[in-house]
Each structure stands twice: as C-alpha cells, then as structure tokens.
Design an enzyme around this catalytic site. Structure first.
Site, mmCIF file in Angstrom:
data_model
loop_
_atom_site.group_PDB
_atom_site.id
_atom_site.type_symbol
_atom_site.label_atom_id
_atom_site.label_comp_id
_atom_site.label_asym_id
_atom_site.label_seq_id
_atom_site.Cartn_x
_atom_site.Cartn_y
_atom_site.Cartn_z
ATOM 1 N N CYS A 158 0.791 -1.232 0.000
ATOM 2 C CA CYS A 158 0.000 0.000 0.000
ATOM 3 C C CYS A 158 0.823 1.281 0.000
ATOM 4 O O CYS A 158 0.526 2.211 -0.747
ATOM 5 C CB CYS A 158 -0.982 0.001 1.168
ATOM 6 S SG CYS A 158 -0.228 0.043 2.818
ATOM 7 N N HIS A 194 -2.305 1.285 7.078
ATOM 8 C CA HIS A 194 -2.657 1.232 5.664
ATOM 9 C C HIS A 194 -2.698 2.630 5.061
ATOM 10 O O HIS A 194 -3.345 3.535 5.603
ATOM 11 C CB HIS A 194 -4.004 0.552 5.454
ATOM 12 C CG HIS A 194 -4.438 0.559 4.027
ATOM 13 N ND1 HIS A 194 -3.738 -0.108 3.039
ATOM 14 C CD2 HIS A 194 -5.474 1.193 3.390
ATOM 15 C CE1 HIS A 194 -4.318 0.093 1.877
ATOM 16 N NE2 HIS A 194 -5.373 0.883 2.059
ATOM 17 N N ASP A 243 -7.643 4.284 -3.894
ATOM 18 C CA ASP A 243 -6.752 3.347 -3.217
ATOM 19 C C ASP A 243 -6.325 2.276 -4.207
ATOM 20 O O ASP A 243 -7.090 1.364 -4.525
ATOM 21 C CB ASP A 243 -7.464 2.712 -2.022
ATOM 22 C CG ASP A 243 -6.536 1.878 -1.148
ATOM 23 O OD1 ASP A 243 -5.422 1.545 -1.613
ATOM 24 O OD2 ASP A 243 -6.922 1.563 -0.013
#
Length: 263
Positions: A74, A111, A127
């Site tokens: 991420c 995250h 995302d």
C-alpha cells in the site's frame, strides 16, 4: 522525508500503467488512471520477505515500480499514485487507515489510502494499493457511496467518526479524514509493516495481479500447480507471466523456502 513530487517522471509512470488518454485533472481521468494502475502494477511483498526493507521515498518508488517493473504494497502504490495525481493537477490528501479484518478492530494505522479532488469539484476515495479485495476504481467520498464491477462490490460509509470501506459484507479498513498525516507518519507505519514480526507482510509471501474480472494470487497458483514454482527458474517464469513481476533468479532462489508459508 518530503513528498518530492517534482522528482516523478510522469511520462514514464503513465507509460508503465498504459495510460495514453486525457491528462486533465477530471473525475474521468482519475477513474481511468486508477483502474490502469490497479490492473498494471501488481501487489507484492517480495522485498520484505527477502529482508531488504521497503524505502518509500519517491525516487525509490519509481525505480522499483516503474523502471524495474516490480510491484509493491500500500505505501509504495499509493504514495507513487499520489505523486502522479498531484503532477496531473489533482488535490490529494494522504491518509493512514486502520485495517479491520472484517470486524470493528482498532488496529494500528498502517494502511495508506487517499482522498482526491478533481477540477470539477467533489471528492473521491482512491486506493490502488490494498491488494485483496481492494478498489479497482475510486469511490465518491460520501456516506453510502457504492460501486460494482462484475461480482465485486464496495461501499463507503460512516461508522461513528470513522469512514469505513467495505468489500461486499467485509470491512476492509477505516480512517478519520480530519486527522492530518505527514511524511514521518508514513515512515513509521511503513517501518512497522516491513519489519515487525507481527506484520503479516513479514510472515507470508504475497503476490496478486488484478484484471478487470479476476484476481490472481500466488497461493492459487501453488494450489493449482505447485510444481510450477518448485524451482527458481519456474518461480521467475510464474512471477513474470502470471503476475507481471520481473525478479532475478537469485532472488527467486531465496524466496523458494518461504513459499511454504504463503497463506
């Protein structure tokens, strides 16, 4: 650490994800670039498993994900994506979210995710780096926003003072939008994810490629044909052909003993 977006080679990045369309900072461009990134750059943690750490300065990110055609997790994906969006003219806010693992857990903020404002107004959750059942296209940043792509469905909604993203019936993560995040916050979160023995990224070999209608995972390949990844040359070929990951054979040889720990 600063965001250093001026160091991004925007043309090289857009070529890497195969985007040759519009560059205006519109919602349509955001959707197109988001989808192109997710379906072009794989999710993987191979450097973490190899014990090499994961630098997240922009030069390191574009060297790995763009020039060397690797994937990442991420922090790598979304910090690179944020820089590209800002270079295109979008307003981007970087957030740290708490993974929920399907429940209302208050896990550490590890995250990386983004909210993005295009030129015509409005705001979107973007995302490109969740892996698993993460977004393929951005979601409007409003309570109750939904999206569907084939059998996949997502919903963004409020849970008290958190915003929560769900995939189907599963809570993926939650965050507070008003909580400011700085480069140093991402350095700390990334260090934990890449080095802590409690981090799932240090315990399992992860690799995933997303197409418009499928998610291909390394554990699926192992179940279907373990022999294909039984040798270093075989693993190199699988990572290249199935996941789009270019890995030297010497690195594949180091990974082989750890494949047995793939979830």
């Amino acid at each position: 650490m600063t965001w250093d977006i001026e160091k991004l080679d925007l043309d090289a990045y857009l070529a890497r994800i195969g985007h040759d369309g519009a560059r205006a900072p519109s919602a349509a461009t955001l959707r197109a670039v988001h989808r192109a990134h997710v379906t072009s750059i794989p999710f993987e943690n191979l450097d973490v498993v190899l014990g090499r750490g994961v630098p997240i300065d922009l030069e390191s990110l574009q060297d790995k994900l763009v020039r060397r055609r690797r994937g990442g997790y991420c922090h790598e994906h979304n910090l690179l994506f944020a820089a590209a969006l800002e270079r295109l003219g979008f307003r981007v806010t970087r957030h740290l979210a708490r993974i929920r693992l399907g429940g209302r857990f208050h896990l550490a903020r590890t995250h990386a995710t983004l909210t993005v404002e295009p030129e015509e107004g409005g705001r979107w959750l973007a995302d490109v780096g969740f892996g698993g059942e993460g977004l393929v296209e951005p979601l409007p940043f409003r309570d109750g926003a939904t999206a569907r792509l084939g059998e996949w469905a997502w919903r963004l909604g409020r849970d008290g003072d958190f915003w929560e993203l769900r995939a189907g019936d599963t809570a993926l993560y939650a965050f507070r939008e008003e909580e400011p995040q700085y480069p140093s916050d991402f350095e700390v979160a990334n260090h934990y994810v890449a080095t802590s023995p409690r981090s799932p990224f240090t315990r399992h070999v992860l690799a995933q490629r997303t197409t418009p209608d499928a998610r291909i995972r390394i554990e699926d390949v192992m179940r279907e044909d373990a022999g294909a990844v039984a040798t270093a040359p075989g693993l190199v070929a699988v990572l290249r052909d199935r996941f789009g990951i270019e890995l030297p054979e010497r690195d594949a040889a180091e990974l082989l003993p750890r494949l047995a720990t793939a979830p």
